[in-house]
Design an enzyme around this catalytic site. Structure first.
Site, PDB file in Angstrom:
ATOM      1  N   CYS A 156       0.799  -1.231   0.000  1.00 56.80           N
ATOM      2  CA  CYS A 156       0.000   0.000   0.000  1.00 56.80           C
ATOM      3  C   CYS A 156       0.830   1.279   0.000  1.00 56.80           C
ATOM      4  O   CYS A 156       0.269   2.368  -0.133  1.00 56.80           O
ATOM      5  CB  CYS A 156      -0.961  -0.001   1.190  1.00 56.80           C
ATOM      6  SG  CYS A 156      -2.291  -1.212   1.009  1.00 56.80           S
ATOM      7  N   SER A 157       2.134   1.180   0.143  1.00 59.70           N
ATOM      8  CA  SER A 157       2.987   2.361   0.049  1.00 59.70           C
ATOM      9  C   SER A 157       3.730   2.434  -1.278  1.00 59.70           C
ATOM     10  O   SER A 157       4.639   3.263  -1.442  1.00 59.70           O
ATOM     11  CB  SER A 157       3.978   2.400   1.209  1.00 59.70           C
ATOM     12  OG  SER A 157       3.332   2.733   2.422  1.00 59.70           O
TER      13      SER A 157
END
Length: 373
Positions: A156-157
């Site tokens: 998710c980053s």
């Protein structure tokens, strides 16, 4: 010192929507089938019956009301419960490449940049459809960018980490203009048979143009004032999918090959890390949280976002300060904060500050301070 800006962004929305009500009806039909098929084990207490889901439960737990998917067929069939995506020939663009190109063209248009002006393409997302050639190289060839291209995965980053990589490439002299693309095709990794996660994800693609400030030609540019990334290993958000799975046929399709998490542990452990990470970055840059006009946060769970906002800015915060898009898009992995940026930056004036921030599996946290040019 070389200054770097984000000069354009793009958003591709898939063609099909799936509401909570549709997902719940499908999941509850699956529960009925499962409990009927295992009625004897359930009656003898050898197996716990599966429990129903509900739209109310989903919205309260996550804030999600809807999601978009590239392929809807199969997802709502209680005997299939996955998108039926046809295999693509080697000479065809991957599905992620086609998604990424659509978002990239919007970003290039907003930045007033031609594809041939791009020196580097980075495709950053939670999963890639093909191992190699890289999705980024597919896109490079399809739209005609120069230089080089590569894929990177940080769950998710991925988007924020890729923007940081773009900044470093420009400051290091290996590129002048970088196209960062996030084709988040998450629906194939969603476990639609799991009550705790069947509603979480949606498909989408985002893109941003990152370039030297002195080359920027658009009024949409934002100076990148500060970047900060960190990771800390955790087993609490996980997917064990990989090319080695086929080598153990008995376990190749078990549930751990799809997304799974221990949500309460994630909430408890990750939130303090986010606060500490941002506090240090703000202190280093001598910025107070109340100086930000907007927080474009990772869009995974509305409760987690509200905790972050309240920790930074207190209880009395206008909803426009930290816009929510997950109600419409669900969790789109790394693209969530970029969707929020794309949809909610047009009211910025010169000097206004914004924070682009991601957090998720790894654990990982990526934060970027932006200032309107």
């Amino acid at each position: 010192m070389i200054k770097v800006v984000i000069s354009g962004s793009g958003l591709f929305v898939p063609p099909y929507a799936v509401s909570n009500d549709e997902l719940v009806a499908s999941y509850n039909s699956y529960v009925d089938l499962h409990n009927q098929q295992h009625s004897q084990q359930i009656e003898s207490n050898e197996l716990e019956p599966l429990a129903y889901s509900s739209s109310e439960f989903i919205e309260k737990a996550s804030g999600i009301k809807n999601r978009y998917v590239m392929v809807k067929e199969g997802i709502l069939n209680p005997e299939i419960m996955m998108p039926l995506i046809a295999d693509q020939a080697s000479d065809e663009l991957s599905l992620q490449a086609s998604m990424g190109i659509a978002a990239a063209k919007q970003a290039l248009t907003q930045a007033k940049v031609n594809a041939e002006d791009i020196d580097l393409v980075i495709v950053a997302c939670a999963y890639t459809q093909r191992a190699y050639p890289a999705i980024a190289i597919e896109i490079q060839q399809a739209i005609g960018t120069k230089g080089f291209a590569y894929d990177m995965l940080v769950a998710c980053s991925s988007a924020t980490f890729a923007i940081v990589n773009a900044v470093n490439a420009i400051k290091g002299g290996t590129a002048n203009r970088v196209l960062v693309i996030n084709p988040e095709l998450t629906s194939p990794q969603s476990n639609f048979r799991d009550r705790d996660s069947h509603f979480i994800f949606g498909d989408v693609a985002t893109a941003v143009v990152v370039e030297r400030q002195d080359l920027a030609q658009t009024e949409h540019a934002f100076n990148i004032l500060s970047t900060s990334c960190m990771t800390d290993y955790s087993n609490n958000i996980r997917s064990n999918f990989g090319f080695v799975n086929r080598c153990d046929p008995d376990n190749a399709s078990t549930a751990d090959k799809l997304f799974h998490q221990q949500g309460r542990k994630v909430f408890k452990e990750l939130l303090p890390m986010i606060y500490q990470h941002l506090d240090k970055q703000f202190a280093d840059e001598q910025i107070k949280p109340e100086e930000f006009k907007r927080l474009w946060l990772h869009q995974a769970n509305i409760n987690m976002n509200m905790f972050v906002v309240k920790k930074l800015l207190g209880d009395d915060v206008d909803e426009t300060t930290a816009p929510i898009v997950l109600d419409e898009f669900a969790n789109t992995a790394s693209a969530g904060s970029v969707i929020a940026f794309n949809k909610f930056n047009s009211d910025f004036k010169t000097g206004d500050l914004g924070l682009l921030c991601s957090f998720g599996a790894g654990y990982s946290i990526g934060s970027i301070v932006l200032e309107k040019c």
